[in-house]
Design a protein around this motif. Structure first.
Motif, short mmCIF file in Angstrom:
data_model
loop_
_atom_site.label_atom_id
_atom_site.label_comp_id
_atom_site.label_asym_id
_atom_site.label_seq_id
_atom_site.Cartn_x
_atom_site.Cartn_y
_atom_site.Cartn_z
N UNK A 71 -3.10 -10.20 -7.58
CA UNK A 71 -3.03 -8.56 -7.22
C UNK A 71 -3.18 -8.36 -5.64
N UNK A 72 -2.18 -7.87 -5.01
CA UNK A 72 -2.32 -7.85 -3.60
C UNK A 72 -3.08 -6.46 -3.19
N UNK A 73 -4.20 -7.08 -2.62
CA UNK A 73 -5.11 -5.76 -1.84
C UNK A 73 -4.43 -5.15 -0.88
N UNK A 74 -3.37 -5.49 -0.22
CA UNK A 74 -2.47 -4.66 0.60
C UNK A 74 -1.92 -3.60 -0.34
N UNK A 75 -1.24 -3.93 -1.31
CA UNK A 75 -0.77 -2.81 -2.23
C UNK A 75 -1.50 -2.05 -2.62
N UNK A 76 -2.88 -2.57 -3.13
CA UNK A 76 -3.86 -1.32 -3.54
C UNK A 76 -4.33 -0.43 -2.46
N UNK A 77 -4.57 -0.89 -1.25
CA UNK A 77 -4.73 -0.20 -0.38
C UNK A 77 -3.81 0.84 -0.02
#
Length: 225
Positions: A128-134
């Motif tokens: 899971x990408x933290x960039x996407x979650x951000x």
């Protein structure tokens, strides 16, 4: 004895041990105001470009080169140099923007967030990408590849590339651009509220503690003495 993962748990089931999945936490710009968003649905953001080919950024450039009516904002360091010298690709039109390194706490980040309704990540393999979650914590709708840890969020909160070929990426973006405005606004607000409940550091701490507790309660210890 057991696994705690950030990626897709189904890939690990065959190992025959207990698998616990947790989502990582994401960042939020404390100055962000959802009501200030003036988003045009032909604007797309990529946040974090390390691993250019692995994350499919080269394919995005090829797709957006053919669609000058779409706008692509790439956030990361050394993008133009890498595209030219390593990928030997040419950015043909002014619709692909090299934004450079962007600090999440900056006004430039807010400027991008306020105008882009979608965040893209056509990665071929990833947790899971933290960039996407951000992006989701700011109401951006993710368009991501299947199998990268977002399956459990479902189609209610994610849009998906059905493959990692150019035609798959182009098809998903065309579909997003043609979504009704009301649908985009409703989905964005739902994602914003959900993400700011689920992807905080407090929720990560709670989920990690629960995962460890579940593992410890499920393990059987054998006295070897």
């Amino acid at each position: 004895d057991a696994i705690i993962c950030l990626g897709e748990p189904e890939y690990l089931r065959k190992r025959g041990v207990k698998v616990e999945h947790v989502y990582p936490s994401a960042f939020l710009n404390s100055d962000f105001q959802y009501d200030k968003c003036k988003r045009m649905k032909n604007n797309f953001l990529v946040f974090g470009t390390d691993g250019f080919v692995h994350k499919g950024i080269d394919l995005l450039i090829e797709v957006f080169n053919e669609h000058p009516e779409w706008e692509l904002y790439l956030c990361g360091s050394g993008i133009t140099k890498y595209v030219k010298n390593k990928l030997h690709l040419t950015i043909k039109s002014n619709n692909i923007h090299d934004c450079g390194y962007i600090n999440i706490k900056s006004d430039k980040f807010l400027e991008l967030i306020y105008q882009c309704p979608f965040i893209l990540q056509p990665s071929c393999s990833e947790a899971v990408s933290t960039a996407v979650l951000t992006g989701m914590r700011h109401g951006l709708i993710p368009i991501v590849t299947h199998g990268n840890g977002f399956e459990m969020l479902g189609k209610e909160r994610c849009l998906f590339f059905e493959g990692f070929h150019i035609k798959d990426i182009e098809f998903a973006i065309k579909k997003a651009v043609n979504l009704p405005d009301d649908y985009i606004r409703t989905k964005s607000k739902d994602i914003y509220q959900y993400a700011n409940k689920m992807f905080t550091i407090d929720m990560f701490t709670l989920n990690m503690n629960c995962a460890v507790q579940n593992i410890c309660e499920g393990l059987t210890y054998v006295n070897q003495g």
